[in-house]
Write a protein that holds these residues in place. Structure first.
Motif, PDB file in Angstrom:
ATOM      1  N   THR A   1       0.818  -1.208   0.000  1.00  0.00           N
ATOM      2  CA  THR A   1       0.000   0.000   0.000  1.00  0.00           C
ATOM      3  C   THR A   1       0.854   1.262   0.000  1.00  0.00           C
ATOM      4  OG1 THR A   1      -1.695   1.237   1.225  1.00  0.00           O
ATOM      5  CG2 THR A   1      -0.158  -0.085   2.517  1.00  0.00           C
ATOM      6  N   PHE A   2       0.290   2.304  -0.610  1.00  0.00           N
ATOM      7  CA  PHE A   2       0.952   3.616  -0.643  1.00  0.00           C
ATOM      8  C   PHE A   2       0.297   4.584   0.347  1.00  0.00           C
ATOM      9  CE2 PHE A   2      -2.134   3.353  -4.172  1.00  0.00           C
ATOM     10  CZ  PHE A   2      -3.066   4.304  -3.736  1.00  0.00           C
TER      11      PHE A   2
ATOM     12  N   SER B   1      -0.912   7.343   2.543  1.00  0.00           N
ATOM     13  CA  SER B   1      -0.195   8.631   2.572  1.00  0.00           C
ATOM     14  C   SER B   1       0.472   8.933   3.905  1.00  0.00           C
ATOM     15  CB  SER B   1      -1.157   9.763   2.236  1.00  0.00           C
ATOM     16  OG  SER B   1      -2.163   9.873   3.243  1.00  0.00           O
TER      17      SER B   1
ATOM     18  N   PHE C   1       4.524   5.161   1.625  1.00  0.00           N
ATOM     19  CA  PHE C   1       4.400   6.316   0.747  1.00  0.00           C
ATOM     20  C   PHE C   1       5.754   6.762   0.193  1.00  0.00           C
ATOM     21  CE2 PHE C   1       3.127  10.937   0.158  1.00  0.00           C
ATOM     22  CZ  PHE C   1       2.260  10.689  -0.894  1.00  0.00           C
TER      23      PHE C   1
ATOM     24  N   LYS D   1      -2.698   1.819 -10.018  1.00  0.00           N
ATOM     25  CA  LYS D   1      -2.349   3.186 -10.420  1.00  0.00           C
ATOM     26  C   LYS D   1      -3.595   4.050 -10.530  1.00  0.00           C
ATOM     27  CE  LYS D   1       1.195   5.341 -13.296  1.00  0.00           C
ATOM     28  NZ  LYS D   1       2.164   5.102 -14.396  1.00  0.00           N
TER      29      LYS D   1
ATOM     30  N   THR E   1      -6.142   3.795  -8.612  1.00  0.00           N
ATOM     31  CA  THR E   1      -6.473   4.173  -7.239  1.00  0.00           C
ATOM     32  C   THR E   1      -5.589   5.310  -6.759  1.00  0.00           C
ATOM     33  OG1 THR E   1      -7.120   1.895  -6.759  1.00  0.00           O
ATOM     34  CG2 THR E   1      -6.733   3.327  -4.883  1.00  0.00           C
ATOM     35  N   PHE E   2      -4.303   5.229  -7.079  1.00  0.00           N
ATOM     36  CA  PHE E   2      -3.389   6.304  -6.676  1.00  0.00           C
ATOM     37  C   PHE E   2      -3.786   7.629  -7.323  1.00  0.00           C
ATOM     38  CE2 PHE E   2       0.601   8.738  -7.167  1.00  0.00           C
ATOM     39  CZ  PHE E   2       0.935   8.871  -5.835  1.00  0.00           C
ATOM     40  N   ASN E   3      -4.120   7.600  -8.605  1.00  0.00           N
ATOM     41  CA  ASN E   3      -4.534   8.830  -9.295  1.00  0.00           C
ATOM     42  C   ASN E   3      -5.824   9.391  -8.695  1.00  0.00           C
ATOM     43  OD1 ASN E   3      -2.343   8.608 -10.989  1.00  0.00           O
ATOM     44  ND2 ASN E   3      -3.490   7.731 -12.693  1.00  0.00           N
TER      45      ASN E   3
ATOM     46  N   CYS F   1      -6.799   9.026  -5.551  1.00  0.00           N
ATOM     47  CA  CYS F   1      -6.447   9.619  -4.266  1.00  0.00           C
ATOM     48  C   CYS F   1      -5.777  10.979  -4.446  1.00  0.00           C
ATOM     49  CB  CYS F   1      -5.524   8.673  -3.496  1.00  0.00           C
ATOM     50  SG  CYS F   1      -6.319   7.155  -2.923  1.00  0.00           S
ATOM     51  N   ARG F   2      -4.920  11.076  -5.451  1.00  0.00           N
ATOM     52  CA  ARG F   2      -4.246  12.358  -5.701  1.00  0.00           C
ATOM     53  C   ARG F   2      -5.234  13.435  -6.109  1.00  0.00           C
ATOM     54  NH1 ARG F   2       1.467  12.920  -8.447  1.00  0.00           N
ATOM     55  NH2 ARG F   2       1.208  14.826  -7.258  1.00  0.00           N
TER      56      ARG F   2
ATOM     57  N   TYR G   1      -1.583  13.504  -0.798  1.00  0.00           N
ATOM     58  CA  TYR G   1      -0.955  12.695  -1.852  1.00  0.00           C
ATOM     59  C   TYR G   1      -0.232  13.667  -2.788  1.00  0.00           C
ATOM     60  CZ  TYR G   1      -3.507   8.616  -0.236  1.00  0.00           C
ATOM     61  OH  TYR G   1      -3.978   7.586   0.528  1.00  0.00           O
TER      62      TYR G   1
ATOM     63  N   ASP H   1       4.778  12.087  -6.549  1.00  0.00           N
ATOM     64  CA  ASP H   1       4.663  10.929  -7.433  1.00  0.00           C
ATOM     65  C   ASP H   1       5.365   9.722  -6.811  1.00  0.00           C
ATOM     66  OD1 ASP H   1       3.183  11.970  -9.582  1.00  0.00           O
ATOM     67  OD2 ASP H   1       4.964  12.979 -10.362  1.00  0.00           O
TER      68      ASP H   1
END
Length: 366
Positions: free
Chosen positions: A95-96, A98, A103, A128, A130-132, A134-135, A142, A145
């Protein structure tokens, strides 16, 4: 270490630890294993691992809880700099989140290391994206990159559910369903994990397992709104013995007013509880009803039980929730995952959109 691979597991949650244990006992049983834990979820668990467990060759506790964000990452970077990632062959990355070390972890991983995105709830199915998402929604936290293009593979319970489009990688199954068909291995899993999690299993002699999520904690709903919806669902379950498997971050007190509901509130993942039930009370799982709004624990339950030919019923209530609160509860990719799940696991899977549909569905079970 000879030909042993150096393998690292970067765990934030107890679920990450559960998956790391399964892989450590099977795929990497003969390799050199490094376990990284966050004190946010695993402080007590870390102490038990250090005291009782010799599965991992190195165990690190990253201290990051109860600190302002800026100071937290200064401290986390100092801790990561003290870990020897040189010659690391494989990193299992979950997981990334935050606020946690994941992270920034990839900043410290050599370019030669094989990075494997590993089963962690819904995000791994479209990482990816999901990351976008969240950002775009929380750009203040977030705010950097992460080079996910460095990743080599994706490991899931069922690779056929993979919905990653922005990050196309080879997808591999985590062979949990094959491992637990071996009764001796399943028993070993339960003995060791029970000690790690300090868990004493009690038979789940209930008709319905409600896999709860932290809706009000995450501001998806207000507390009273969540409780009212649950009371409407519970009203349709009269005559059923109901167990709520609570999310590890939820507050048990919100169920105090329901005298006919039992709660399982342990800081352990549902999938681990399910393994214990398979090991000691398997026949009770026949024809059990599992319910959730949109927890991937429901998906994992069906993957495991179907592989073992154990009949059960799954009720998916994401649309019911969204229609009740009149807003979306997930990102735009989530419905695609749900549709993929419904196609692959359509037998005894019920997708209800209202209390009336729930009532009518339950009538067909009688």
């Amino acid at each position: 270490m000879g030909n042993k691979r150096r393998v690292c597991f970067a765990c934030l949650t107890s679920y990450n630890l559960f998956i790391s244990y399964i892989l450590s006992r099977t795929v990497y049983r003969n390799d050199y294993k490094i376990l990284m834990l966050s004190d946010i979820h695993n402080l007590a668990t870390y102490s038990r691992i250090i005291k009782y467990c010799n599965i991992w060759d190195e165990v690190f506790l990253i201290r990051e809880d109860k600190k302002p964000r800026e100071q937290r990452f200064i401290d986390i970077r100092q801790q990561l700099q003290r870990v020897n990632f040189t010659d690391l062959d494989i990193l299992h990355y979950f997981t990334f989140a935050s606020g946690s070390f994941g992270f920034i972890l990839l900043d410290y991983i050599p370019n030669t290391t094989k990075i494997i995105l590993t089963q962690d709830g819904v995000m791994t199915y479209y990482f990816k994206e999901t990351f976008n998402y969240c950002r775009s929604k929380w750009s203040n936290i977030y705010n950097r990159d992460i080079d996910f293009n460095r990743t080599s593979e994706i490991w899931l319970f069922d690779k056929n559910l993979d919905a990653n489009k922005l990050l196309k990688r080879p997808v591999r199954n985590i062979g949990i369903t094959e491992y637990i068909k071996n009764s001796n291995l399943l028993n070993l899993f339960c003995i060791e994990l029970n000690k790690i999690f300090n868990y004493n299993h009690k038979p789940l002699n209930y008709d319905v397992i409600f896999l709860e999520q932290q809706l009000s904690n995450l501001k998806v709903t207000k507390v009273q709104q969540e409780k009212y919806l649950f009371s409407l669902i519970l009203n349709e379950l009269k005559g059923y013995r109901v167990l709520v498997k609570m999310h590890t971050s939820s507050n048990k007190e919100k169920y105090n007013e329901y005298s006919n509901v039992n709660c399982l509130k342990d800081n352990v993942p549902w999938e681990f509880v399910l393994l214990n039930e398979l090991n000691s009370n398997r026949t009770a799982l026949n024809s059990k009803i599992f319910m959730s709004y949109h927890s991937t624990a429901l998906i994992n339950t069906q993957i495991i039980l179907r592989a073992l030919n154990i009949p059960s019923k799954a009720i998916w209530m994401c649309d019911l929730l969204q229609n009740f609160i009149k807003k979306k509860v997930a990102d735009e990719k989530f419905p695609e995952l749900v549709e993929r799940f419904k196609v692959l696991y359509k037998q005894d899977l019920y997708d209800v959109k209202s209390i009336d549909e729930l009532r009518n569905t339950l009538k067909t079970f009688q």
